[in-house]
Design a protein around this motif. Structure first.
Motif, short mmCIF file in Angstrom:
data_model
loop_
_atom_site.label_atom_id
_atom_site.label_comp_id
_atom_site.label_asym_id
_atom_site.label_seq_id
_atom_site.Cartn_x
_atom_site.Cartn_y
_atom_site.Cartn_z
N LEU A 1 1.39 36.19 -22.96
CA LEU A 1 0.44 35.45 -23.11
C LEU A 1 -0.03 36.25 -24.81
CD1 LEU A 1 -1.36 33.22 -24.41
CD2 LEU A 1 -3.49 33.56 -22.98
N CYS B 1 0.45 35.65 -28.84
CA CYS B 1 -0.34 35.57 -29.78
C CYS B 1 -0.50 37.05 -30.58
CB CYS B 1 -1.83 36.10 -29.26
SG CYS B 1 -2.61 34.63 -28.23
N ILE C 1 0.47 35.74 -35.02
CA ILE C 1 -0.51 36.90 -35.95
C ILE C 1 -0.61 37.79 -36.68
CG2 ILE C 1 -2.98 38.23 -36.15
CD1 ILE C 1 -3.82 36.76 -33.06
N ASP D 1 2.01 44.63 -31.01
CA ASP D 1 1.33 44.25 -30.78
C ASP D 1 0.42 45.51 -31.10
OD1 ASP D 1 1.90 42.65 -28.21
OD2 ASP D 1 2.69 44.23 -27.25
N THR E 1 -0.34 44.26 -34.98
CA THR E 1 -0.86 43.16 -35.44
C THR E 1 -2.85 43.93 -34.64
OG1 THR E 1 0.23 42.42 -33.98
CG2 THR E 1 -1.56 40.82 -33.80
N TRP F 1 3.23 30.80 -38.68
CA TRP F 1 2.61 30.22 -37.79
C TRP F 1 3.36 29.58 -35.78
CZ3 TRP F 1 3.39 24.96 -37.87
CH2 TRP F 1 4.27 24.57 -38.73
N ASN G 1 1.66 29.42 -21.95
CA ASN G 1 1.92 30.56 -23.35
C ASN G 1 2.13 29.62 -24.41
OD1 ASN G 1 0.75 31.90 -20.92
ND2 ASN G 1 2.80 32.83 -20.79
N ARG H 1 -1.10 27.63 -25.61
CA ARG H 1 -2.23 28.30 -25.88
C ARG H 1 -2.81 29.97 -26.73
NH1 ARG H 1 -2.35 30.40 -18.92
NH2 ARG H 1 -3.11 27.93 -18.73
N ALA H 2 -1.20 30.25 -26.70
CA ALA H 2 -1.39 31.06 -27.82
C ALA H 2 -1.51 30.85 -29.36
CB ALA H 2 0.55 31.50 -27.55
N TYR I 1 -3.20 28.06 -30.56
CA TYR I 1 -5.08 27.73 -30.10
C TYR I 1 -5.68 28.77 -30.18
CZ TYR I 1 -3.26 23.08 -27.42
OH TYR I 1 -2.71 22.14 -27.14
N ILE I 2 -5.36 30.12 -29.86
CA ILE I 2 -5.92 31.28 -30.13
C ILE I 2 -5.86 31.68 -31.13
CG2 ILE I 2 -6.37 33.40 -28.76
CD1 ILE I 2 -6.06 32.84 -26.47
N SER I 3 -4.81 31.65 -32.02
CA SER I 3 -4.09 32.49 -33.53
C SER I 3 -4.44 31.69 -34.40
CB SER I 3 -2.65 32.61 -33.24
OG SER I 3 -2.42 33.13 -31.33
#
Length: 518
Positions: A45, A49, A53, A191, A194, A251, A267, A270-271, A273-275
């Motif tokens: 996850l 994200c 991002i 990671d 970002t 995106w 995932n 979820r990713a 919705y968060i990003s």
């Protein structure tokens, strides 16, 4: 390995679809799963994200504010464009979340459109993406990286042409090597950078908020913010949204690597919705911070908005901004390489590109041939020199592909109404997106007919290529022999084989009965 290579070599001269089917067989009858070579699932996850991002936040937020303000005509309306741009991306990402869990294949737009509309439409998206969209975007981000890195060494002039190209090429080659070596290395770099991007933009936001607290927000006062520099028009507003779309592009990139995501049906959404909300918030606050220290005239006169911001507010620490932008773009290059190579991989797996591009390394399980093609295409674009006009073509083609894909969602709902869908968005979401999409592209085509028309021409050049290269099945045997020999040589050089697909992960969900629940 030797047995697999021998079978591959013998099969390459035959009809390619049959040869590919045989190549996918491991030959291990005792335990076929034991030695299965597949794409590794190493994207959790957090990394998911980071991919979204990291791909969105590249060079766009440091380039597009000028274009958005220029076409929007006022500070207030430019901020509205940024917020609405994020909202439109959110609508699109919800649609892509449904498609991603319903058709869980790597390849994003291309895989969905091919599954829904068939080979020709999917090939046209693939053709425009591989030929122009991603190599050009990668080249622009790489040039932005090299310009910001070299700027401290050339404070009073532009960095030399050769120096920027050499540094850009070196950066692309290095990150290609990293992604060829290990999926984990690529995701770890994503990671790390970002986090670096968010810290850099966080610095801009904090400094801007401090300025606002000190009372420096004249350009943000309502009576000033909505003073138009020029008379607004619908066409100019559409172009402002296109400029913002360049900053938000990326995106949908997690959908390109669905098969490498751990538990994608959980995932992936979820990713998203968060990003998307996080990026929209960061972009809006960043633009507010810019206007806390620069007048609209100063921002329009600046070729490097973040650097001008740093020079005005950070004093002796102004060097932080060029370095921050360089780190941001470095992570953007890595993200684009990671995802665009998977598009080549997916296209080759469907038979729309040479089958060598559908192969992965026997040990590291990375699509090395596809990565090398993306790297080579980017370097060619870098050598051409002028990329600014191509950015406009890219934005138009991007929006065109988004609209076709989301229209496909509605068609798929009608075509297979009983298909199990773990996520099923309200019909108002894709319809709202398509209404906005049609208005935006219509007025963009009216305002910039040459630029948008060239985008369509670039895409349509793929039609004869499709019928000659893909649709024409009865090609001469000598041609198959040449393709087979090249494929075998590529396997030897790159140490790659066809992966085995896991049917439970890439097969669209089955139809449900009338009594079954979603």
């Amino acid at each position: 390995m030797d047995g697999t290579e021998e079978r591959n070599r013998k099969n390459c001269g035959k009809n390619e679809p049959e040869a590919r089917q045989k190549m996918l067989d491991t030959g291990d009858e005792k335990d076929p799963a034991k030695d299965r070579v597949t794409l590794k699932k190493e994207i959790g996850l957090m990394s998911a994200c980071a991919i979204i991002i990291g791909n969105i936040i590249g060079s766009g937020i440091f380039i597009s504010p000028k274009g958005v303000l220029e076409h929007a005509g006022s500070v207030g309306f430019s901020l509205i464009v940024w917020v609405l741009g994020g909202g439109i991306c959110a609508l699109g990402s919800l649609c892509y979340a449904e498609l991603g869990v319903t058709i869980p294949k790597s390849g994003g737009d291309y895989s969905y459109v091919t599954e829904i509309f068939g080979g020709l439409v999917g090939f046209l998206l693939l053709w425009s993406a591989v030929l122009i969209m991603y190599p050009t975007t990668l080249a622009v981000i790489a040039l932005t990286f090299s310009n910001y890195v070299l700027q401290p060494a050339f404070p009073n002039c532009l960095p030399p042409y050769i120096a920027t190209r050499l540094l850009s090429t070196t950066c692309v080659l290095f990150l290609t090597w990293v992604n060829c070596s290990s999926v984990r290395w690529g995701t770890r770099i994503q990671d790390f950078f970002t986090v670096g991007k968010l810290l850099a933009l966080g610095l801009i936001i904090v400094v801007g908020l401090v300025q606002i607290c000190r009372g420096h927000y004249d350009a943000l006062r309502p009576q000033v913010a909505f003073e138009f520099i020029r008379d607004p028009s619908v066409g100019q507003i559409a172009l402002a949204f296109l400029q913002a779309s360049f900053a938000f592009s990326g995106w949908n990139f997690l959908n390109y690597v669905t098969e490498e995501v751990v538990e994608p049906r959980k995932n992936l959404p979820r990713a998203i919705y968060i990003s998307i909300p996080l990026v929209t918030l960061v972009y809006t606050l960043t633009n507010i911070a810019y206007f806390s220290s620069m007048s609209p005239e100063e921002l329009l006169a600046s070729n490097a908005v973040a650097v001008t911001f740093g020079e005005k507010l950070l004093g002796m620490f102004s060097w932080v901004m060029p370095i921050s932008v360089a780190l941001s773009t470095f992570g953007g290059i890595n993200g684009y390489l990671f995802t665009s190579s998977r598009l080549c991989f997916s296209g080759a797996r469907e038979g729309h590109l040479p089958y060598l591009l559908a192969m992965i390394h026997l040990k590291s399980c990375t699509p090395i041939p596809a990565l090398l093609v993306c790297c080579t295409a980017t370097i060619v674009i870098l050598c051409i020199g002028e990329t600014h006009n191509l950015i406009n073509y890219v934005s138009f083609i991007n929006y065109l592909s988004y609209g076709v894909t989301i229209a496909g969602l509605l068609y798929y709902r009608w075509k297979k109404p009983n298909l199990v869908r773990p996520i099923k968005v309200n019909l108002l979401v894709p319809i709202s997106y398509l209404v906005f999409w049609a208005v935006l592209l219509g007025f963009s085509l009216y305002s910039e007919p040459v630029v948008c028309g060239m985008g369509l021409v670039i895409m349509l050049t793929g039609v004869p290529i499709y019928f000659i290269g893909v649709h024409w099945k009865d090609k001469p045997k000598w041609l198959y022999s040449i393709v087979g020999a090249v494929t075998f040589l590529g396997q030897k050089l790159c140490y790659v084989v066809f992966p085995q697909d896991d049917p439970s992960e890439i097969t669209p969900l089955t139809e449900k009965t009338e009594k079954s629940e979603l």
